[in-house]
Design a protein around this motif. Sequence first.
Motif, PDB file in Angstrom:
ATOM      1  N   LEU A 168      -6.947  11.894  12.682  1.00 42.88           N
ATOM      2  CA  LEU A 168      -8.015  11.055  11.549  1.00 42.88           C
ATOM      3  C   LEU A 168      -8.351  12.522   9.677  1.00 42.88           C
ATOM      4  N   ARG A 169      -7.743  11.526   8.907  1.00 42.26           N
ATOM      5  CA  ARG A 169      -8.091  12.214   7.025  1.00 42.26           C
ATOM      6  C   ARG A 169      -8.957  12.037   6.472  1.00 42.26           C
ATOM      7  N   TYR A 170      -9.570  12.777   5.876  1.00 46.05           N
ATOM      8  CA  TYR A 170     -10.766  12.239   4.783  1.00 46.05           C
ATOM      9  C   TYR A 170     -10.157  12.562   3.969  1.00 46.05           C
ATOM     10  N   GLN A 171     -10.523  11.838   2.690  1.00 51.65           N
ATOM     11  CA  GLN A 171      -9.221  11.620   1.119  1.00 51.65           C
ATOM     12  C   GLN A 171     -11.036  11.596   0.456  1.00 51.65           C
ATOM     13  N   PRO A 172     -10.817  11.901  -0.518  1.00 55.11           N
ATOM     14  CA  PRO A 172     -11.660  11.695  -1.699  1.00 55.11           C
ATOM     15  C   PRO A 172     -11.629  10.319  -2.615  1.00 55.11           C
ATOM     16  N   ILE A 173     -12.772   9.884  -3.163  1.00 54.92           N
ATOM     17  CA  ILE A 173     -11.731   8.555  -3.818  1.00 54.92           C
ATOM     18  C   ILE A 173     -11.389   8.573  -4.924  1.00 54.92           C
ATOM     19  N   PRO A 174      -9.837   8.155  -5.366  1.00 50.27           N
ATOM     20  CA  PRO A 174      -9.956   8.701  -6.684  1.00 50.27           C
ATOM     21  C   PRO A 174     -10.420   8.584  -7.873  1.00 50.27           C
ATOM     22  N   LYS A 175     -10.574   9.442  -8.384  1.00 50.62           N
ATOM     23  CA  LYS A 175     -10.635   9.286 -10.359  1.00 50.62           C
ATOM     24  C   LYS A 175     -10.005   8.572 -11.558  1.00 50.62           C
ATOM     25  N   TYR A 176      -8.440   8.855 -10.907  1.00 53.63           N
ATOM     26  CA  TYR A 176      -7.485   7.790 -11.772  1.00 53.63           C
ATOM     27  C   TYR A 176      -7.826   6.403 -10.768  1.00 53.63           C
ATOM     28  N   PRO A 177      -7.341   5.442 -12.518  1.00 54.67           N
ATOM     29  CA  PRO A 177      -6.763   4.424 -11.654  1.00 54.67           C
ATOM     30  C   PRO A 177      -5.153   4.271 -11.181  1.00 54.67           C
ATOM     31  N   ALA A 178      -4.903   3.353 -10.243  1.00 55.20           N
ATOM     32  CA  ALA A 178      -3.525   3.474 -10.155  1.00 55.20           C
ATOM     33  C   ALA A 178      -3.043   2.120 -10.728  1.00 55.20           C
ATOM     34  N   ILE A 179      -1.495   1.915 -10.554  1.00 56.26           N
ATOM     35  CA  ILE A 179      -0.483   1.157 -11.023  1.00 56.26           C
ATOM     36  C   ILE A 179       0.264  -0.082 -10.372  1.00 56.26           C
ATOM     37  N   ASP A 180       0.273  -0.691 -10.309  1.00 54.95           N
ATOM     38  CA  ASP A 180       0.774  -2.018  -9.690  1.00 54.95           C
ATOM     39  C   ASP A 180       2.028  -2.675 -10.460  1.00 54.95           C
ATOM     40  N   ARG A 181       2.905  -2.390  -9.523  1.00 54.48           N
ATOM     41  CA  ARG A 181       3.766  -3.616  -9.842  1.00 54.48           C
ATOM     42  C   ARG A 181       4.635  -4.167  -8.446  1.00 54.48           C
ATOM     43  N   ASP A 182       4.930  -5.658  -8.868  1.00 52.21           N
ATOM     44  CA  ASP A 182       5.336  -6.677  -8.135  1.00 52.21           C
ATOM     45  C   ASP A 182       7.216  -6.917  -8.022  1.00 52.21           C
ATOM     46  N   ILE A 183       7.490  -6.140  -6.884  1.00 51.06           N
ATOM     47  CA  ILE A 183       9.300  -6.233  -7.200  1.00 51.06           C
ATOM     48  C   ILE A 183       9.770  -7.869  -5.740  1.00 51.06           C
ATOM     49  N   ALA A 184      10.496  -8.880  -6.258  1.00 50.86           N
ATOM     50  CA  ALA A 184      11.114  -9.777  -6.256  1.00 50.86           C
ATOM     51  C   ALA A 184      12.715  -8.881  -5.342  1.00 50.86           C
ATOM     52  N   LEU A 185      13.025  -8.774  -3.977  1.00 52.56           N
ATOM     53  CA  LEU A 185      14.445  -8.544  -4.128  1.00 52.56           C
ATOM     54  C   LEU A 185      15.292  -9.424  -3.298  1.00 52.56           C
ATOM     55  N   VAL A 186      16.252  -9.435  -3.524  1.00 45.09           N
ATOM     56  CA  VAL A 186      17.900 -10.446  -2.765  1.00 45.09           C
ATOM     57  C   VAL A 186      18.245  -9.501  -1.947  1.00 45.09           C
ATOM     58  N   VAL A 187      18.202  -9.939  -0.481  1.00 46.40           N
ATOM     59  CA  VAL A 187      18.869  -9.082  -0.024  1.00 46.40           C
ATOM     60  C   VAL A 187      19.372  -9.965   1.027  1.00 46.40           C
ATOM     61  N   ASP A 188      20.675  -9.602   2.485  1.00 45.72           N
ATOM     62  CA  ASP A 188      21.018  -9.764   3.074  1.00 45.72           C
ATOM     63  C   ASP A 188      20.375 -10.217   4.182  1.00 45.72           C
ATOM     64  N   GLU A 189      20.204 -10.898   4.777  1.00 48.97           N
ATOM     65  CA  GLU A 189      18.775 -12.314   5.553  1.00 48.97           C
ATOM     66  C   GLU A 189      18.900 -11.484   7.011  1.00 48.97           C
ATOM     67  N   LYS A 190      20.239 -10.526   7.366  1.00 44.61           N
ATOM     68  CA  LYS A 190      20.083  -9.740   8.396  1.00 44.61           C
ATOM     69  C   LYS A 190      18.542  -8.549   8.093  1.00 44.61           C
ATOM     70  N   LEU A 191      18.691  -8.169   7.587  1.00 49.60           N
ATOM     71  CA  LEU A 191      18.047  -7.286   6.972  1.00 49.60           C
ATOM     72  C   LEU A 191      15.931  -7.434   7.646  1.00 49.60           C
ATOM     73  N   THR A 192      15.373  -6.707   7.601  1.00 59.72           N
ATOM     74  CA  THR A 192      14.096  -6.995   8.411  1.00 59.72           C
ATOM     75  C   THR A 192      13.469  -6.680   7.127  1.00 59.72           C
ATOM     76  N   SER A 193      11.640  -6.511   6.583  1.00 56.37           N
ATOM     77  CA  SER A 193      11.107  -6.356   6.081  1.00 56.37           C
ATOM     78  C   SER A 193      10.581  -4.568   5.993  1.00 56.37           C
ATOM     79  N   GLY A 194      10.452  -3.886   7.053  1.00 61.01           N
ATOM     80  CA  GLY A 194      10.348  -2.739   7.763  1.00 61.01           C
ATOM     81  C   GLY A 194      11.863  -1.608   7.741  1.00 61.01           C
ATOM     82  N   GLU A 195      13.326  -2.488   7.401  1.00 65.56           N
ATOM     83  CA  GLU A 195      13.766  -1.635   6.843  1.00 65.56           C
ATOM     84  C   GLU A 195      13.761  -1.801   5.570  1.00 65.56           C
ATOM     85  N   VAL A 196      13.374  -2.056   4.200  1.00 67.86           N
ATOM     86  CA  VAL A 196      13.785  -2.848   3.159  1.00 67.86           C
ATOM     87  C   VAL A 196      12.119  -1.488   2.807  1.00 67.86           C
ATOM     88  N   GLU A 197      10.844  -1.742   4.023  1.00 72.85           N
ATOM     89  CA  GLU A 197       9.888  -1.073   3.257  1.00 72.85           C
ATOM     90  C   GLU A 197       9.941   0.395   3.337  1.00 72.85           C
TER      91      GLU A 197
END
Length: 806
Positions: A706-735
């Motif tokens: 268990l580790r404690y981290q301070p609340i970040p002072k700086y903003p985060a940036i979010d990006r969304d991506i939609a990927l076309v992959v082979d249907e046999k691939l699992t989301s875990g493998e891509v992640e």
Amino acid sequence: MLVSYQWLKEYIDIDDLSPQEIAEKLTRSGVEVDAVTDLNQGITNLVVGKVLECVKHPEADKLNLCQVDVGEGEVVQIVCGAKNVAAGQFVAVAKVGARLPGGMKIKRAKLRGEVSEGMICSLQELGFESKLVAKKYSEGIFAFPQEMVAGEEALAPLGLNDTVLELDLTPNRADCLSMIGVAYEVAAILGREITLPIPAVVSSGEKASDYISVNVETSGDNPYYGATIIRGVKIGESPLWLQTILMAAGIRPINNVVDVTNYVLMEYGQPLHAFDLDRFASAEVVVRRAREGEKMVTLDDAERTLSGEHLVITNGTDPVAIAGVMGGATSEVQNDTENILLEAAYFNDTTVRKASKDLGLRSDASSRFEKGIDPNRVAEAGIRATSLIQQLAGGQVLKGPVEFDELDRSSNEVTISLAKINGVLGTDLKVSDVEDIFTKLQFSVKEKDGTFTVAVPTRRQDITIEADIVEEVARLYGYDNIPTTLPNTPSTPGGLTEVQWKKRKARRFLEGVGLDEAISYSLTKKAKDDHFTEESVHHVDVALPMSEDRGSLRTTLLPHLLDALSHNKNRNQYNVHLYEIGSVFHAKEQTITVQPEEKTYISAAFMGLWQEHSWQGEKKVIDFFVVKGILEGLLAEWDILDIQFVQTADKKGFHPGRTASIMIDGKEIGIVGQIHPTVQKTWSLPATYVFELNVSELVNANNDTLRYQPIPKYPAIDRDIALVVDEKLTSGEVEQVIREYGGTLLTQVNVFDVYQGEHLEIGKKSLAFSLRYLDPEKTLTDAEVVAVHNKVLEGLEEKLGATLRA
């Protein structure tokens, strides 16, 4: 055992101690006193009155006008409704102003126009239990059986100046089931002398053996039988002192002869029985085993069917008593009895217990025989009873008694050293200290070189080994005086093992989210386990199973959980969520030559709705992701976060498309998924989801620190991506690839959409992820984020052939 304080004073001088102090000392010595009851219950102004005249009330047929002398010079009138009130009686009178049990206050009153100045009392009105009141007085007022002095205080003659101690005795302390036994105990505690009764009998020149013979067929059942004959007795009411002392001991007075046997029973702890010699109808007493199916009517007027394991007293032909349990109705002492055969015997405890249990018939006599009586007081108790009967009922005692005697009266000897006593108790007693304790107990003792040889009197049959002697020394020395020390040995702080800790946290979490615990047998039917058990795991079969359904040790918890779901479903309970924590047993060989491996599993089973909010019209049906979420929460409680769910299609008993293995560090530690439809059908269940974890394997898992981290002072940036992959691939493998190329700036990856169908190639699917970039030291620029983001996309294309969806 009810102990009368006034009766106890006849054997030992305790005038300087109150009943409460005696109770305290008894309890501290190991004889627990449950209650101390004052028989006087707040009664005041109760005197003896003499009824001078008794006539019918002129206005009420059921009332009487009594003129009563209460010792005040003037005669008072009392209206009494008792049927048995009569002129010439000495009665208990509560005068005007008196108080009776329950707070009742007696006032001057008018009943149907006639003045009543006081109350003539029944024993029940004075606080006696109805079951203890003699039949003669059970439905009316009490009349003193002897002449009294009008106006004298009535509490003492009625025994209401007494206090009763109720002892809660353990089975080994049978010696305290008698007044003499309790007196010995109190005398030992106080270090005082005890005075025992000295019975005296005046016998005639005739021998009892000329009129009766005793024959015992089984000496093991009855090693001693003594028969005394008393002729010409006069049956009547017992004197008041005997009646009140029996009522204080919880016994109902009957008549002078029977009351004496009960008195001696309480005094010596020795059951006795008086037969009407004429109704006994024989010149011989034969003690034998009953014949199978033999019948007799006991004193309670119930017909008893006997067996060959029961011992009976017979007149040579018919049974007249069940030995040690209860006498028979045909030979009981009645008002016209003139000649008595008094029995004092020693019966085998096992034989008495068997008869008492079989017949459902417990008595004061049987309880004492069962626990063991003093062999050296059997004949003495008979003499004591004979003496009292002669005093109270008259009669001529024939010289005797007639006896059968093969009774072992020898005392037991126990040898113990002073070092042993001090070693066990942690004391530093001297030889003289221990000898003084044995003297108080009235145990004979010889000492040589610090070793005691103790002759234990036969009244203390509970003392047979060294530990018993140590206990006696501890009791009399005083438990409060034994020094208290910490153990002088290495010690370790208490705590839970890893498995115990995980099981406790699991229970709290699973019940907190809404599951109920199930507990099932470790034994099961092999066919049920075979639905889920791999061929490499062998069952452990029971050599002599209680039934076909309990023939093997279980290898999984799931079948019994499915049994529980099916049981609930058959009773119209459709939304059921259960878990179980238990052991399973895996053998590595078909024929067991080594111990099977015992493992701890946690399993859960779900069917029906997980949530239902009827007001909002919302329902959530159990599915794979609900169960997976619960499982992730459980593992998080154990600080295990680095887990993987790997889809599997070959798990026995599970749905091939809705099942995943639970992996930690590349090792499978459990499974989660839906039960295979064919298995569900076997148990007649709807869609059912389960998980099962091997806790024994989880103990060795690397828990995330268990580790404690301070609340970040700086903003985060979010990006969304939609990927076309082979249907046999699992989301875990891509992640995994996304995290690999995202570096330290990529702090969070979440999959939020899966699509397969129109506008996508056959064999392809779309996976949408949300990525969060953050630098805790500064605000990120677009250029920095784009550089890392492009690196992620390049890595996905290179390793997985993934492309951005247009």
